[in-house]
Design a protein around this motif. Structure first.
Motif, PDB file in Angstrom:
ATOM      1  N   TYR A  42       0.836  -1.196   0.000  1.00  0.00           N
ATOM      2  CA  TYR A  42       0.000   0.000   0.000  1.00  0.00           C
ATOM      3  C   TYR A  42       0.876   1.253   0.000  1.00  0.00           C
ATOM      4  CZ  TYR A  42       1.195   0.217   4.961  1.00  0.00           C
ATOM      5  OH  TYR A  42       1.881   0.295   6.135  1.00  0.00           O
ATOM      6  N   THR A  43       0.236   2.363  -0.342  1.00  0.00           N
ATOM      7  CA  THR A  43       0.897   3.671  -0.253  1.00  0.00           C
ATOM      8  C   THR A  43       0.439   4.375   1.022  1.00  0.00           C
ATOM      9  OG1 THR A  43      -0.848   4.721  -1.546  1.00  0.00           O
ATOM     10  CG2 THR A  43       1.031   3.862  -2.768  1.00  0.00           C
ATOM     11  N   ASP A  44       1.138   5.461   1.379  1.00  0.00           N
ATOM     12  CA  ASP A  44       0.830   6.123   2.651  1.00  0.00           C
ATOM     13  C   ASP A  44      -0.513   6.852   2.640  1.00  0.00           C
ATOM     14  OD1 ASP A  44       1.473   8.097   0.905  1.00  0.00           O
ATOM     15  OD2 ASP A  44       3.127   8.929   2.055  1.00  0.00           O
ATOM     16  N   GLY A  45      -1.175   6.947   1.464  1.00  0.00           N
ATOM     17  CA  GLY A  45      -2.513   7.525   1.439  1.00  0.00           C
ATOM     18  C   GLY A  45      -3.515   6.709   2.230  1.00  0.00           C
ATOM     19  N   LEU A  46      -3.237   5.399   2.393  1.00  0.00           N
ATOM     20  CA  LEU A  46      -4.136   4.552   3.173  1.00  0.00           C
ATOM     21  C   LEU A  46      -4.119   4.931   4.646  1.00  0.00           C
ATOM     22  CD1 LEU A  46      -5.995   2.016   2.915  1.00  0.00           C
ATOM     23  CD2 LEU A  46      -4.013   0.674   3.650  1.00  0.00           C
ATOM     24  N   THR A  47      -2.938   5.183   5.199  1.00  0.00           N
ATOM     25  CA  THR A  47      -2.840   5.545   6.621  1.00  0.00           C
ATOM     26  C   THR A  47      -3.125   7.023   6.855  1.00  0.00           C
ATOM     27  OG1 THR A  47      -0.450   5.844   6.310  1.00  0.00           O
ATOM     28  CG2 THR A  47      -1.209   3.697   7.123  1.00  0.00           C
ATOM     29  N   LYS A  98      -9.418  10.869  13.077  1.00  0.00           N
ATOM     30  CA  LYS A  98      -8.700   9.765  13.718  1.00  0.00           C
ATOM     31  C   LYS A  98      -8.181   8.864  12.621  1.00  0.00           C
ATOM     32  CE  LYS A  98      -9.060   6.029  17.082  1.00  0.00           C
ATOM     33  NZ  LYS A  98      -9.954   5.276  17.993  1.00  0.00           N
ATOM     34  N   ALA A  99      -6.892   9.005  12.317  1.00  0.00           N
ATOM     35  CA  ALA A  99      -6.297   8.209  11.249  1.00  0.00           C
ATOM     36  C   ALA A  99      -6.167   6.766  11.696  1.00  0.00           C
ATOM     37  CB  ALA A  99      -4.940   8.777  10.864  1.00  0.00           C
ATOM     38  N   LEU A 100      -6.287   5.844  10.720  1.00  0.00           N
ATOM     39  CA  LEU A 100      -6.153   4.413  10.990  1.00  0.00           C
ATOM     40  C   LEU A 100      -4.698   3.998  10.791  1.00  0.00           C
ATOM     41  CD1 LEU A 100      -9.360   3.117   9.149  1.00  0.00           C
ATOM     42  CD2 LEU A 100      -9.055   3.578  11.575  1.00  0.00           C
ATOM     43  N   THR A 101      -4.126   3.365  11.779  1.00  0.00           N
ATOM     44  CA  THR A 101      -2.753   2.866  11.695  1.00  0.00           C
ATOM     45  C   THR A 101      -2.745   1.545  10.934  1.00  0.00           C
ATOM     46  OG1 THR A 101      -2.955   1.652  13.758  1.00  0.00           O
ATOM     47  CG2 THR A 101      -2.245   3.967  13.900  1.00  0.00           C
ATOM     48  N   PRO A 102      -1.559   1.062  10.520  1.00  0.00           N
ATOM     49  CA  PRO A 102      -1.490  -0.260   9.876  1.00  0.00           C
ATOM     50  C   PRO A 102      -2.104  -1.356  10.735  1.00  0.00           C
ATOM     51  CG  PRO A 102       0.552   0.925   9.524  1.00  0.00           C
ATOM     52  CD  PRO A 102      -0.254   1.747  10.458  1.00  0.00           C
ATOM     53  N   GLU A 103      -1.895  -1.311  12.041  1.00  0.00           N
ATOM     54  CA  GLU A 103      -2.494  -2.328  12.913  1.00  0.00           C
ATOM     55  C   GLU A 103      -4.018  -2.244  12.888  1.00  0.00           C
ATOM     56  OE1 GLU A 103      -0.071  -0.336  13.654  1.00  0.00           O
ATOM     57  OE2 GLU A 103       1.641  -1.707  13.861  1.00  0.00           O
ATOM     58  N   GLY A 163      -8.529  10.122   6.785  1.00  0.00           N
ATOM     59  CA  GLY A 163      -9.173  10.601   7.994  1.00  0.00           C
ATOM     60  C   GLY A 163      -8.213  11.077   9.057  1.00  0.00           C
ATOM     61  N   ARG A 164      -7.071  11.639   8.678  1.00  0.00           N
ATOM     62  CA  ARG A 164      -6.051  12.024   9.655  1.00  0.00           C
ATOM     63  C   ARG A 164      -6.484  13.206  10.519  1.00  0.00           C
ATOM     64  NH1 ARG A 164      -1.664  14.457   5.330  1.00  0.00           N
ATOM     65  NH2 ARG A 164      -2.871  16.292   4.697  1.00  0.00           N
ATOM     66  N   ARG A 165      -7.421  14.061  10.026  1.00  0.00           N
ATOM     67  CA  ARG A 165      -7.845  15.201  10.827  1.00  0.00           C
ATOM     68  C   ARG A 165      -8.793  14.780  11.951  1.00  0.00           C
ATOM     69  NH1 ARG A 165      -8.964  20.009   6.352  1.00  0.00           N
ATOM     70  NH2 ARG A 165      -6.822  20.123   5.553  1.00  0.00           N
ATOM     71  N   LEU A 212     -14.443   8.582   5.344  1.00  0.00           N
ATOM     72  CA  LEU A 212     -13.421   9.452   5.914  1.00  0.00           C
ATOM     73  C   LEU A 212     -12.908  10.433   4.868  1.00  0.00           C
ATOM     74  CD1 LEU A 212     -11.445   6.784   7.981  1.00  0.00           C
ATOM     75  CD2 LEU A 212     -13.261   8.308   8.771  1.00  0.00           C
ATOM     76  N   GLU A 213     -12.308  11.498   5.340  1.00  0.00           N
ATOM     77  CA  GLU A 213     -11.767  12.537   4.460  1.00  0.00           C
ATOM     78  C   GLU A 213     -10.449  12.062   3.860  1.00  0.00           C
ATOM     79  OE1 GLU A 213     -10.674  17.316   4.579  1.00  0.00           O
ATOM     80  OE2 GLU A 213     -11.193  16.218   6.415  1.00  0.00           O
ATOM     81  N   GLN A 214     -10.351  12.152   2.534  1.00  0.00           N
ATOM     82  CA  GLN A 214      -9.165  11.668   1.815  1.00  0.00           C
ATOM     83  C   GLN A 214      -8.283  12.846   1.429  1.00  0.00           C
ATOM     84  OE1 GLN A 214     -10.057   9.325  -1.643  1.00  0.00           O
ATOM     85  NE2 GLN A 214      -7.926   9.126  -2.263  1.00  0.00           N
ATOM     86  N   HIS A 215      -6.986  12.735   1.741  1.00  0.00           N
ATOM     87  CA  HIS A 215      -6.025  13.795   1.444  1.00  0.00           C
ATOM     88  C   HIS A 215      -4.990  13.376   0.413  1.00  0.00           C
ATOM     89  CE1 HIS A 215      -7.557  16.113   4.875  1.00  0.00           C
ATOM     90  NE2 HIS A 215      -7.557  14.973   5.552  1.00  0.00           N
ATOM     91  N   ASP A 216      -4.803  12.089   0.220  1.00  0.00           N
ATOM     92  CA  ASP A 216      -3.755  11.601  -0.675  1.00  0.00           C
ATOM     93  C   ASP A 216      -4.316  10.436  -1.474  1.00  0.00           C
ATOM     94  OD1 ASP A 216      -1.381  11.350  -1.935  1.00  0.00           O
ATOM     95  OD2 ASP A 216      -0.218  10.698  -0.196  1.00  0.00           O
ATOM     96  N   ASP A 217      -3.600  10.105  -2.560  1.00  0.00           N
ATOM     97  CA  ASP A 217      -3.997   8.966  -3.370  1.00  0.00           C
ATOM     98  C   ASP A 217      -3.846   7.673  -2.562  1.00  0.00           C
ATOM     99  OD1 ASP A 217      -4.216  10.827  -5.446  1.00  0.00           O
ATOM    100  OD2 ASP A 217      -2.106  10.559  -5.970  1.00  0.00           O
ATOM    101  N   ILE A 218      -4.774   6.763  -2.780  1.00  0.00           N
ATOM    102  CA  ILE A 218      -4.760   5.471  -2.087  1.00  0.00           C
ATOM    103  C   ILE A 218      -4.551   4.378  -3.120  1.00  0.00           C
ATOM    104  CG2 ILE A 218      -6.089   3.849  -0.689  1.00  0.00           C
ATOM    105  CD1 ILE A 218      -7.609   6.221   0.456  1.00  0.00           C
ATOM    106  N   SER A 219      -3.528   3.560  -2.893  1.00  0.00           N
ATOM    107  CA  SER A 219      -3.247   2.420  -3.756  1.00  0.00           C
ATOM    108  C   SER A 219      -2.930   1.213  -2.871  1.00  0.00           C
ATOM    109  CB  SER A 219      -2.077   2.703  -4.700  1.00  0.00           C
ATOM    110  OG  SER A 219      -2.381   3.777  -5.562  1.00  0.00           O
TER     111      SER A 219
END
Length: 704
Positions: free
Chosen positions: A620-625, A632-637, A628-630, A671-678
Motif C-alpha cells: 500500500y501507499t501512505d494515502g491509506l494511513t 482519527k487516522a487508521l494505523t497499519p495495525e 481521515g487524519r484530521r 473518511l476525508e481523503q487527502h492523498d492517493d490510495i493504492s
C-alpha cells in the motif's frame, strides 16, 4: 374623389401618430387626455369624409355617426386641455355641453333625413352651427388659463381651433381651398405634437386664487348668453316651417337656459365667497409665480431624468440577458452607446473607450453631431472606471472611460446616468472574462478527465489468477489523476512480479511520472527478475528525470517464485507490507532503501520469505494511513484488525480479496481523503511442495 382620399387617408394616419405619441404623454388616464382625444377626433373626421364617397345608404349613415363622434371628441379634447386645477371646467358643464351638442346634431341630422330637398341647406347649417358651438364653448377655459402652458402647446391648440373653423366653413369654400387649409391645419397639429415635451401635464403646479378664478366663471356666463342669442337667431332664420328643426332647437334653447342659470349661480356663489374673505380682513395672498415656476421646472426635470433612467435600465437588462463573448463585445458596446445617445436629450457628443493604464485606446465607440474629432479637454463630463488591477490587454483593458458633451452644463443629478453607462460597459467586459475563464476551465477539466481515463487504463483492473496466488489492485486517486502506480505482471510460468509506487506530489506532474515509471518497469522486468536489481536499474533510468523535476518516488517490488515457493521483496523508502493469515497479522520486518531519484548509485536490500501457510500480503501507499487524519487516522495495525474481521469466514468459497477491497472503499467514502490510495492485494493459496517429474520438469502439488 382621388384628391379627397389623398387628404383624408393621410389625416387618419396622422391621427394614429397622435394616438401613439399620447402613450408617453398621459399622466393620469389616457381616455381623458388632450392629445388622445384630439387624435380620436381627427380619425373620426377622416372616416366621416371617406364614407360619403360611396353611394350605399349604410356608408351614408356611418358617415353621419362618425361626424358626430368627431365633434364629441373635439369637445372633450378642448375640455381636457391641461389647466391649473382650480380653473378646470366643472364636470357637470362637460356633461351638459355634450348633451347640448347631441341635441343640436340630432336636430340638424333628422332635418337632413326628413327633408332631402333641403339637403344642401341642412349640411351647411350642420357644419356651421356645430362648429360655432364648439369654438365658443371651448374657448372659455383656455382664455381663463391665460395661455400659461407654454408656446408649444399653444401652437397645437391654435392649429386645432383653425382646423375646426375650416371644417365649419367647408360648405362655403372651394374644394381645393378647403383641402389646402385642412392639410395646413393638420400639419400644424402634427408639428406641434412633435415639438411638445415628453409629458403633457394634466394640471399646473401651484394654486390659483379666488381673484383669478372669478373671471373664468364670468366668461363662462357670457358664453352661455352668447349661445342663447345665436340659437334664437338660428330658430328665426329658417327657410320654411320645419317642425323637427323647430322642436329640436326648442330643446336646445331650454338646455341653454339651464346652463346659463347654473353659470349665474356659480358666479354669485364665488362672489359671495370673495366678499366673505374681504370682510374678515384676510385678503387672499397671490402665489409667488417665479418660485412656483422654478419648483415646477425642477420637478419636471427630475421626472424627465427618471424616465430616461427607466429606459436605460430596461436596455441594460436586455443586454444582460444576451450571451456575450469577445466576438460580439464591441457590437454590444456600439448598441449601448446608441441607446444612451438617443435617450439623453441635449447630448451632442458621447464616447466610450477602453484604455490602457498609459491612456492608449484599445477600442472606442463614438456618437457625435460634429464632423471632426472633439478634443477630450473640452469634455463636460468624464467618467473612468477600473476594469482590472492585474490586467491591461486588448481583451482585458485597465479602464472604461465615458466622455460626453451637452448643450448645457451637466448637473450633479445627471452625473450618475453616465456612471451607469461606464458600470454597464465594465460589467460586459467582466462577463467576457468570466466566460473565457469558464471555457478555459472546462477545457482543462476535459483534459484532466482524459488524463484520468488514460491513467486508469495503465493500472490493471482485472484480477490476476495463478495456480498458487491471486492478485487485485485497488486505486483511489484524491483528484482526477494521482501520483500512485500499481502493477503486476506474469514474467513466465515460474515468476510473477508485483509493484506499488508513490511519486511525490499530486496531480498532473506526478501522473506524468507514473507513465515513465511504468515504461521503465516493463522494460527492466524483461532482463532482470530480482527485486533489488529491479530497483537499482529503475533508479538509474529515472534519476535524471526525477532530479530535473525535483521529485522522488518510493516503491516496493515483490517477486513470487512459484518453483521455489518463496517471496522476494525489496523496497525503496516505501511503507512495509502487511501480512495477514489466520494465525497472525503483522507488519513485515524488512530492509528499507532510499527512494528513487535521491542517489544515483543507491543499493537496495533483498528479503525472502518461504510460503508456509495461506496468507494475504498487502502492499500500500501512505494515502491509506493518511485517510481521515484530521479526525482519527487508521494505523497499519487498525487496518489489519479490520481486514482480519472482514476475512474471518469459514466457507471455502468466500472471496477474501473482495472483502478486503470492499472494506477499503467503505472507509474511503466515510473518511476525508487527502492523498492517493493504492493497495495491491496478493492472496497466497494453500502451501505447496515441489517434485521432479519424469522429464525433470518442476511441477507444483498442493499440500493437504
Amino acid at each position: 374623389m382621388v384628391c379627397q382620399a389623398l387628404l383624408y387617408v393621410p389625416a387618419m394616419l396622422g391621427s394614429l401618430f397622435l394616438l401613439f405619441r399620447s402613450r408617453h404623454q398621459v399622466q393620469s388616464g389616457r381616455c381623458y387626455d388632450f392629445f388622445f382625444l384630439r387624435g380620436m377626433a381627427v380619425f373620426c373626421w377622416g372616416l366621416a369624409h371617406l364614407f360619403p364617397l360611396r353611394e350605399e345608404p349604410l356608408y351614408q349613415i356611418s358617415s353621419m355617426v362618425f361626424l358626430y363622434l368627431f365633434y364629441l371628441f373635439f369637445l372633450l379634447a378642448l375640455r381636457a386641455f391641461p389647466l391649473p386645477r382650480q380653473l378646470a371646467v366643472d364636470r357637470w358643464k362637460t356633461y351638459l355641453d355634450a348633451l347640448l351638442l347631441t341635441v343640436l346634431y340630432t336636430t340638424l341630422g333628422m332635418g337632413l333625413l326628413v327633408n332631402p330637398a333641403e339637403r344642401a341647406w341642412y349640411e351647411w347649417r350642420l357644419h356651421l352651427q356645430t362648429g360655432f358651438f364648439l369654438i365658443v364653448a371651448g374657448l372659455v377655459p383656455l382664455a381663463a388659463a391665460r395661455w400659461r402652458n407654454g408656446s408649444r402647446q399653444h401652437t397645437g391648440l391654435a392649429a386645432s381651433m383653425l382646423f375646426l373653423l375650416v371644417d365649419s366653413l367647408a360648405p362655403l369654400l372651394p374644394a381645393w381651398l378647403f383641402s389646402f387649409l385642412a392639410a395646413a391645419c393638420l400639419g400644424g397639429m402634427l408639428y406641434a405634437q412633435l415639438n411638445t415635451g415628453e409629458r403633457a401635464k394634466q394640471a399646473e403646479e401651484g394654486d390659483v386664487g379666488l381673484v383669478q378664478r372669478l373671471p373664468f366663471f364670468l366668461r363662462d356666463e357670457n358664453v352661455s348668453s352668447l349661445l342663447i342669442i345665436v340659437s334664437v337667431f338660428a330658430m328665426l332664420y329658417t327657410p320654411q316651417s320645419d317642425p323637427v328643426y323647430q322642436s329640436g332647437m326648442g330643446c336646445f334653447f331650454v338646455l341653454l337656459l339651464v346652463r346659463w342659470g347654473l353659470a349665474i349661480y356659480g358666479d354669485h356663489k364665488l362672489t359671495m365667497e370673495l366678499l366673505a374673505v374681504s370682510r374678515q380682513g384676510q385678503p387672499e395672498q397671490a402665489p409667488e409665480p417665479r418660485d412656483k415656476q422654478d419648483e415646477h421646472d425642477k420637478l419636471a426635470e427630475l421626472l424627465r431624468m427618471n424616465q430616461h433612467l427607466e429606459k436605460l435600465l430596461v436596455a441594460s437588462n436586455e443586454h444582460s440577458m444576451r450571451t456575450i463573448h469577445y466576438e460580439n463585445l464591441h457590437k454590444m458596446i456600439e448598441e449601448i452607446v446608441n441607446v444612451w445617445y438617443d435617450t439623453l436629450s441635449g447630448v451632442t457628443f458621447l464616447r466610450v473607450s477602453l484604455q490602457s493604464e498609459t491612456g492608449t485606446s484599445y477600442y472606442e465607440a463614438v456618437r457625435s453631431e460634429y464632423d471632426s474629432f472633439v478634443d477630450p479637454s473640452y469634455m463636460t463630463v468624464t467618467v473612468r472606471l477600473t476594469v482590472s488591477e492585474n490586467a491591461d490587454t486588448l481583451l482585458s483593458p485597465r479602464y472604461v472611460v465615458v466622455e460626453a458633451i451637452k448643450e448645457v452644463p451637466i448637473t450633479k443629478e445627471e452625473k450618475p446616468i453616465f456612471d451607469l453607462l461606464a458600470i454597464h460597459v465594465r460589467g460586459l467586459i467582466q462577463r467576457c472574462l468570466h466566460n473565457q475563464q469558464s471555457l478555459e476551465l472546462r477545457l482543462m477539466e476535459q483534459e484532466m478527465e482524459l488524463a484520468a481515463r488514460i491513467q486508469y487504463t495503465l493500472i490493471p483492473r482485472e484480477r490476476l489468477v495463478l495456480p498458487v496466488a491471486e492478485a487485485k489492485a485497488v486505486y483511489i486517486p484524491a483528484a482526477y489523476v494521482g501520483g500512485d502506480y500499481v502493477d503486476y505482471l506474469v514474467v513466465d510460468d515460474r515468476y510473477s512480479c508485483y509493484l506499488v509506487a508513490d511519486i511525490s506530489g499530486h496531480g498532473m506532474p506526478a501522473s506524468l511520472l507514473t507513465t515513465g515509471i511504468r515504461s521503465a518497469f516493463r522494460a527492466v522486468i524483461q532482463t532482470c527478475i530480482s527485486p533489488d536489481e529491479i530497483l537499482s536499474r529503475l533508479n538509474r533510468l529515472l534519476y535524471e528525470d526525477l532530479l530535473r523535476t525535483q521529485s522522488f518516488a518510493t516503491m516496493c517490488v515483490v517477486v513470487l517464485d512459484q518453483a521455489a515457493g518463496v517471496l522476494k521483496m525489496s523496497r525503496a523508502g516505501h511503507p512495509a507490507p502487511l501480512y495477514l493469515s489466520k494465525s497472525r497479522q503483522m507488519v513485515l520486518e524488512c530492509g528499507r532503501g532510499v527512494g528513487l531519484g535521491l542517489y544515483e548509485d543507491a543499493r537496495y536490500p533483498l528479503d525472502e520469505w518461504p510460503i508456509e501457510e495461506e496468507a494475504m500480503l498487502l502492499l500500500y501507499t501512505d494515502g491509506l494511513t493518511d485517510l481521515g487524519r484530521r479526525t482519527k487516522a487508521l494505523t497499519p495495525e487498525d487496518w489489519l484488525r479490520r481486514w482480519a474481521a472482514a476475512t474471518a469466514h469459514a466457507d471455502d468459497h468466500f472471496d477474501s480479496i473482495a472483502a478486503v477491497e470492499q472494506s477499503i472503499w467503505q472507509q474511503a467514502r466515510q473518511l476525508e481523503q487527502h492523498d492517493d490510495i493504492s493497495v495491491l492485494i496478493l492472496e497466497l493459496k494453500q502451501p505447496f511442495r515441489f517434485e521432479k517429474g519424469e522429464n525433470d520438469v518442476v511441477s507444483v502439488r498442493s499440500m493437504s
